[in-house]
Design a protein around this motif. Sequence first.
Motif, PDB file in Angstrom:
ATOM      1  N   THR A  69       0.846  -1.190   0.000  1.00  0.00           N
ATOM      2  CA  THR A  69       0.000   0.000   0.000  1.00  0.00           C
ATOM      3  C   THR A  69       0.883   1.241   0.000  1.00  0.00           C
ATOM      4  OG1 THR A  69      -0.150   0.132   2.421  1.00  0.00           O
ATOM      5  CG2 THR A  69      -1.878  -1.116   1.302  1.00  0.00           C
ATOM      6  N   PHE A  70       0.351   2.319  -0.557  1.00  0.00           N
ATOM      7  CA  PHE A  70       1.032   3.611  -0.523  1.00  0.00           C
ATOM      8  C   PHE A  70      -0.004   4.634  -0.087  1.00  0.00           C
ATOM      9  CE2 PHE A  70       3.164   7.323  -2.722  1.00  0.00           C
ATOM     10  CZ  PHE A  70       4.246   7.364  -1.846  1.00  0.00           C
ATOM     11  N   ASP A  71       0.263   5.290   1.029  1.00  0.00           N
ATOM     12  CA  ASP A  71      -0.721   6.200   1.635  1.00  0.00           C
ATOM     13  C   ASP A  71      -2.083   5.530   1.788  1.00  0.00           C
ATOM     14  OD1 ASP A  71       1.206   8.060   1.873  1.00  0.00           O
ATOM     15  OD2 ASP A  71       0.527   9.319   0.203  1.00  0.00           O
ATOM     16  N   ASP A  72      -2.050   4.325   2.326  1.00  0.00           N
ATOM     17  CA  ASP A  72      -3.264   3.567   2.658  1.00  0.00           C
ATOM     18  C   ASP A  72      -4.053   3.063   1.457  1.00  0.00           C
ATOM     19  OD1 ASP A  72      -3.159   3.527   5.487  1.00  0.00           O
ATOM     20  OD2 ASP A  72      -3.715   5.651   5.494  1.00  0.00           O
ATOM     21  N   ARG A  73      -3.552   3.316   0.263  1.00  0.00           N
ATOM     22  CA  ARG A  73      -4.257   2.781  -0.909  1.00  0.00           C
ATOM     23  C   ARG A  73      -3.484   1.591  -1.449  1.00  0.00           C
ATOM     24  NH1 ARG A  73      -3.745   7.991  -2.771  1.00  0.00           N
ATOM     25  NH2 ARG A  73      -5.256   9.283  -1.691  1.00  0.00           N
ATOM     26  N   PRO A  74      -4.196   0.577  -1.961  1.00  0.00           N
ATOM     27  CA  PRO A  74      -3.490  -0.559  -2.562  1.00  0.00           C
ATOM     28  C   PRO A  74      -2.561  -0.064  -3.667  1.00  0.00           C
ATOM     29  CG  PRO A  74      -5.854  -0.985  -2.441  1.00  0.00           C
ATOM     30  CD  PRO A  74      -5.657   0.450  -2.040  1.00  0.00           C
ATOM     31  N   LEU A  75      -1.342  -0.567  -3.677  1.00  0.00           N
ATOM     32  CA  LEU A  75      -0.357  -0.150  -4.685  1.00  0.00           C
ATOM     33  C   LEU A  75      -0.055  -1.339  -5.585  1.00  0.00           C
ATOM     34  CD1 LEU A  75       1.810   1.915  -5.721  1.00  0.00           C
ATOM     35  CD2 LEU A  75       3.363   0.936  -4.027  1.00  0.00           C
ATOM     36  N   ARG A  76      -0.340  -1.172  -6.873  1.00  0.00           N
ATOM     37  CA  ARG A  76       0.106  -2.160  -7.860  1.00  0.00           C
ATOM     38  C   ARG A  76       1.047  -1.427  -8.801  1.00  0.00           C
ATOM     39  NH1 ARG A  76      -4.957  -2.825  -7.240  1.00  0.00           N
ATOM     40  NH2 ARG A  76      -5.628  -4.583  -5.963  1.00  0.00           N
ATOM     41  N   PRO A  77       2.301  -1.332  -8.393  1.00  0.00           N
ATOM     42  CA  PRO A  77       3.211  -0.425  -9.103  1.00  0.00           C
ATOM     43  C   PRO A  77       3.478  -0.857 -10.536  1.00  0.00           C
ATOM     44  CG  PRO A  77       4.407  -1.734  -7.467  1.00  0.00           C
ATOM     45  CD  PRO A  77       2.963  -2.054  -7.296  1.00  0.00           C
ATOM     46  N   ARG A  78       3.571   0.131 -11.406  1.00  0.00           N
ATOM     47  CA  ARG A  78       4.061  -0.090 -12.773  1.00  0.00           C
ATOM     48  C   ARG A  78       5.181   0.913 -12.956  1.00  0.00           C
ATOM     49  NH1 ARG A  78      -0.489  -0.045 -16.292  1.00  0.00           N
ATOM     50  NH2 ARG A  78      -2.181  -1.311 -15.447  1.00  0.00           N
ATOM     51  N   PRO A  79       6.290   0.475 -13.545  1.00  0.00           N
ATOM     52  CA  PRO A  79       7.471   1.354 -13.620  1.00  0.00           C
ATOM     53  C   PRO A  79       7.170   2.739 -14.185  1.00  0.00           C
ATOM     54  CG  PRO A  79       8.027  -0.856 -14.351  1.00  0.00           C
ATOM     55  CD  PRO A  79       6.537  -0.863 -14.097  1.00  0.00           C
TER      56      PRO A  79
END
Length: 235
Positions: A69-79
């Motif tokens: 998570t990033f700032d409490d939101r789910p994070l599905r990072p893409r470059p």
Amino acid sequence: MTMPAGEASPGLTLHQISVRFGGLVALDGVSLRVAPGRTVGVIGPNGAGKTTLFNVVCGFVAPTGGTLTFDDRPLRPRPHRLTRLGIARTLQGVGLFPSLTVLENVQVAAPGATDRAWAELDRCGVAQHAGTLPGRLPYAVRKRVSLARALVARPRLLLLDEPAGGLGAEEIEELRELITGLPCSVLLVEHHMDLVMAVCDEILVLDFGKPVAHGTPDEIRTDEAVADAYLGAAT
Ligand SMILES: Nc1ncnc2c1ncn2[C@@H]1O[C@H](COP(=O)(O)OP(=O)(O)O)[C@@H](O)[C@H]1O
Ligand SMILES: [Mg+2]
């Protein structure tokens, strides 16, 4: 690392992250939080899973288990979407465009923001090389240019993979000062123990993909499991 329901946890959180490459478990249930303003280090012997962890946060590697998570939101990072989220990174190599000058390389990350590009070149001590092509500069200088390029996007979180790699003692000392003065939170993945001890608020130690210790630099310095992991790797 479980957060009570409803409690805010701004910043980056990794919860029970696992990564398998075929039969090899590169990360095994790794949890970590990088709160705003903190500098968090991940260390461990070669093959411990440091770069894999970095690549999970960047979106180069999809975890086979766990959540981010990033700032409490789910994070599905893409470059290519990291900058928009407020996350910047430098890579283990350097990755500058060879046909662009130093200034142009930094401007790529913030088109139009020439003043900011100069300010970050200055912060990183490379403004005097602004008009030079990267190929004409020593490796340590090119590494600083790639750091300036990451910073010009004004990230809230900066991800660094082995920034001390290939640097001499004096250059590492300069890097230490630079990292200490950064205006953002930092996730520092680094084999160089002294640098990590000097700049980090807290440190996670990995060995064969597993977390073996997590604490302040003082706690890590005296931890037996850490000594075992490093001594075991040296033999
Ligand atoms: N893309 C990949 N495919 C298969 N195995 C990989 C891959 N990337 C890393 N590994 C393996 O995962 C383990 C952890 O590697 P890595 O994260 O690079 O460790 P570190 O950065 O701590 O040296 C190693 O055994 C490595 O060989
Ligand atoms: Mg690595």
